[in-house]
Design a protein around this motif. Structure first.
Motif, PDB file in Angstrom:
ATOM      1  N   LEU A   1       0.817  -1.215   0.000  1.00 38.21           N
ATOM      2  CA  LEU A   1       0.000   0.000   0.000  1.00 38.21           C
ATOM      3  C   LEU A   1       0.852   1.267   0.000  1.00 38.21           C
ATOM      4  CD1 LEU A   1      -2.772  -1.018   2.576  1.00 38.21           C
ATOM      5  CD2 LEU A   1      -2.830  -1.225   0.082  1.00 38.21           C
ATOM      6  N   ASN A   2       2.169   1.110  -0.154  1.00 34.24           N
ATOM      7  CA  ASN A   2       3.085   2.253  -0.098  1.00 34.24           C
ATOM      8  C   ASN A   2       4.313   1.893  -0.934  1.00 34.24           C
ATOM      9  OD1 ASN A   2       4.670   4.441   0.583  1.00 34.24           O
ATOM     10  ND2 ASN A   2       5.087   3.744   2.661  1.00 34.24           N
ATOM     11  N   ARG A   3       4.234   2.151  -2.243  1.00 37.03           N
ATOM     12  CA  ARG A   3       5.224   1.636  -3.190  1.00 37.03           C
ATOM     13  C   ARG A   3       6.145   2.730  -3.725  1.00 37.03           C
ATOM     14  NH1 ARG A   3       2.051  -2.729  -6.999  1.00 37.03           N
ATOM     15  NH2 ARG A   3       4.218  -3.012  -7.689  1.00 37.03           N
ATOM     16  N   TRP A   4       6.359   3.778  -2.939  1.00 34.94           N
ATOM     17  CA  TRP A   4       7.072   4.937  -3.476  1.00 34.94           C
ATOM     18  C   TRP A   4       8.503   4.613  -3.892  1.00 34.94           C
ATOM     19  CZ3 TRP A   4      11.522   7.194  -1.501  1.00 34.94           C
ATOM     20  CH2 TRP A   4      11.922   6.793  -0.219  1.00 34.94           C
ATOM     21  N   ILE A   5       9.156   3.650  -3.248  1.00 37.96           N
ATOM     22  CA  ILE A   5      10.558   3.395  -3.592  1.00 37.96           C
ATOM     23  C   ILE A   5      10.706   2.692  -4.938  1.00 37.96           C
ATOM     24  CG2 ILE A   5      11.373   3.388  -1.222  1.00 37.96           C
ATOM     25  CD1 ILE A   5      11.501   0.337  -1.341  1.00 37.96           C
ATOM     26  N   GLU A   6       9.583   2.256  -5.531  1.00 37.95           N
ATOM     27  CA  GLU A   6       9.635   1.657  -6.870  1.00 37.95           C
ATOM     28  C   GLU A   6       9.516   2.702  -7.967  1.00 37.95           C
ATOM     29  OE1 GLU A   6       6.384  -1.007  -7.233  1.00 37.95           O
ATOM     30  OE2 GLU A   6       7.041  -2.377  -5.664  1.00 37.95           O
ATOM     31  N   SER A   7       9.023   3.887  -7.636  1.00 36.92           N
ATOM     32  CA  SER A   7       8.642   4.859  -8.658  1.00 36.92           C
ATOM     33  C   SER A   7       9.801   5.775  -9.016  1.00 36.92           C
ATOM     34  CB  SER A   7       7.449   5.688  -8.175  1.00 36.92           C
ATOM     35  OG  SER A   7       7.799   6.420  -7.019  1.00 36.92           O
ATOM     36  N   GLY A   8       9.704   6.375 -10.211  1.00 40.81           N
ATOM     37  CA  GLY A   8      10.713   7.319 -10.678  1.00 40.81           C
ATOM     38  C   GLY A   8      11.774   6.639 -11.516  1.00 40.81           C
ATOM     39  N   GLU A   9      12.464   7.449 -12.292  1.00 45.22           N
ATOM     40  CA  GLU A   9      13.549   6.973 -13.156  1.00 45.22           C
ATOM     41  C   GLU A   9      14.800   7.806 -12.903  1.00 45.22           C
ATOM     42  OE1 GLU A   9      13.633   4.387 -15.040  1.00 45.22           O
ATOM     43  OE2 GLU A   9      11.522   3.816 -14.902  1.00 45.22           O
ATOM     44  N   PRO A  10      15.735   7.327 -12.110  1.00 43.11           N
ATOM     45  CA  PRO A  10      15.728   6.028 -11.431  1.00 43.11           C
ATOM     46  C   PRO A  10      14.928   6.087 -10.136  1.00 43.11           C
ATOM     47  CG  PRO A  10      17.754   7.165 -10.921  1.00 43.11           C
ATOM     48  CD  PRO A  10      17.014   8.056 -11.892  1.00 43.11           C
ATOM     49  N   SER A  11      14.508   4.910  -9.661  1.00 46.61           N
ATOM     50  CA  SER A  11      13.795   4.812  -8.393  1.00 46.61           C
ATOM     51  C   SER A  11      14.788   4.769  -7.234  1.00 46.61           C
ATOM     52  CB  SER A  11      12.937   3.547  -8.375  1.00 46.61           C
ATOM     53  OG  SER A  11      13.777   2.389  -8.337  1.00 46.61           O
ATOM     54  N   ALA A  12      14.260   4.905  -6.032  1.00 49.17           N
ATOM     55  CA  ALA A  12      15.120   4.784  -4.848  1.00 49.17           C
ATOM     56  C   ALA A  12      15.748   3.398  -4.778  1.00 49.17           C
ATOM     57  CB  ALA A  12      14.317   5.068  -3.577  1.00 49.17           C
TER      58      ALA A  12
END
Length: 338
Positions: free
Chosen positions: A199-210
């Motif tokens: 329910l909290n997937r922020w570290i997967e998002s972005g290019e590059p991700s965390a």
């Protein structure tokens, strides 16, 4: 009766290498965030920690402000170390952090050198330790130069008060910047501790991700709140129990448990049952599906709850179809408050 650790404590735990360091950590570790102060009976707290160690949980995660009240978790753990776990100190990885408010005034919060090193010394005193294994900057402080925050971590390592340095809840951009600064000052950042769950997937998002940045930088990830503070358990399927964390207020807010989110949680619960797991077990297995995640960090308010979580290690595999079904309900729920 003096505690004697189980002879088979390393037989069933899975250990993973933390990034490109030499440090192995258990796939599931125990955090003393919210249940290891005045909120729980001392004998219950002791039973949880000793049971965890008997099952191969070698990593115990703390912070200066864990309790309640702040500092109580470290004080409890210090007493337990002195009484029961002293013979096993070299088998334990003990971590602590500083970054959130701990005492009044301008030097009891944030990322300054003065605060971080004073806090570390206070944590060591509360636990009766000469050193911790991991010392973290608990949060990014944009008002303090990274050179100062990371310089304090370097001093902690160079002085022998910590063996490894880490950061927690840094964005992908700030992790990348921290890695650059660390390289410039001769500090090795070993681990990042972000929140992560279905329910909290922020570290997967972005290019590059965390996750990408930490992996490329040789860091491991010790993820906290993999059960979304209890939302990914059976506790809230039929509403909010009066004795629950959500009912008491705090970091788990009632508004997080809206019908839309609970609909997703119930669907995930159904799939977990089909896999022969509890929802909590499936949630832990899911965060561990990614090899960039070293450890899922759990809390526990009872030995039974601890055992249920650790039993997730019996089934970490997912089919492509199961992952597809999970993706349909593993949606952001607005719970990333860090």
């Amino acid at each position: 009766m003096t505690y004697v650790a189980a002879d088979d404590r390393y037989s069933s735990m899975t250990y993973r290498r933390c990034g490109r360091s030499g440090l192995d950590l258990p796939a599931i570790a125990l955090g003393l965030w919210q249940n290891f102060g005045a909120a729980n009976a001392p004998e219950t707290q002791q039973a949880i920690v000793l049971r965890a160690f008997d099952r191969g949980v070698t990593h115990i995660d703390l912070a200066n402000n864990y309790g309640p009240p702040p500092g109580a978790a470290e004080e409890f753990f210090g007493r337990l170390l002195a009484r029961e776990l002293a013979p096993y100190r070299d088998e334990l990885v003990v971590s602590t952090k500083a970054g959130y408010e701990m005492w009044p005034g301008p030097y009891g919060d944030g990322g300054s050198r003065k605060y971080l090193l004073a806090s570390l010394d206070a944590s060591l005193a509360r636990m009766g330790l000469d050193y911790v294994d991991i010392f973290y900057s608990h949060r990014d402080d944009p008002t303090t130069p990274l050179e100062e925050t990371l310089g304090a971590l370097k001093t902690a390592v160079d002085s022998g008060r910590a063996l490894y340095a880490g950061i927690s809840s840094y964005s992908a951009v700030r992790v990348a910047q921290a890695l650059e600064v660390a390289a410039e000052i001769g500090l090795r950042l070993t681990v990042h501790q972000p929140s992560y769950s279905m329910l909290n997937r922020w570290i997967e998002s972005g290019e590059p991700s965390a996750l990408d940045v930490t992996h490329d930088g040789g860091m491991g990830n010790v993820v906290f709140s993999p059960l979304a503070q209890g939302m990914l358990t059976d506790k809230y399927l039929d509403g909010i129990p009066e004795d629950s964390r959500a009912a008491r207020g705090g970091s788990l807010r009632r508004e997080f448990l809206n019908e839309a989110t609970l609909g997703h949680v119930r669907a995930l619960h159904t799939l977990a049952g089909e896999r022969g797991q509890t929802l909590a077990q499936m949630a832990l297995a899911w965060v561990l599906r990614d090899e960039r995640v070293t450890t899922a960090l759990i809390g526990a308010s009872s030995v039974a709850q601890l055992d249920d979580s650790l039993d997730a290690l019996g089934n970490l595999a997912f089919s492509d179809e199961e992952l597809r079904r999970i993706d349909a309900d593993a949606v952001e729920a607005g719970i990333n408050i860090w």
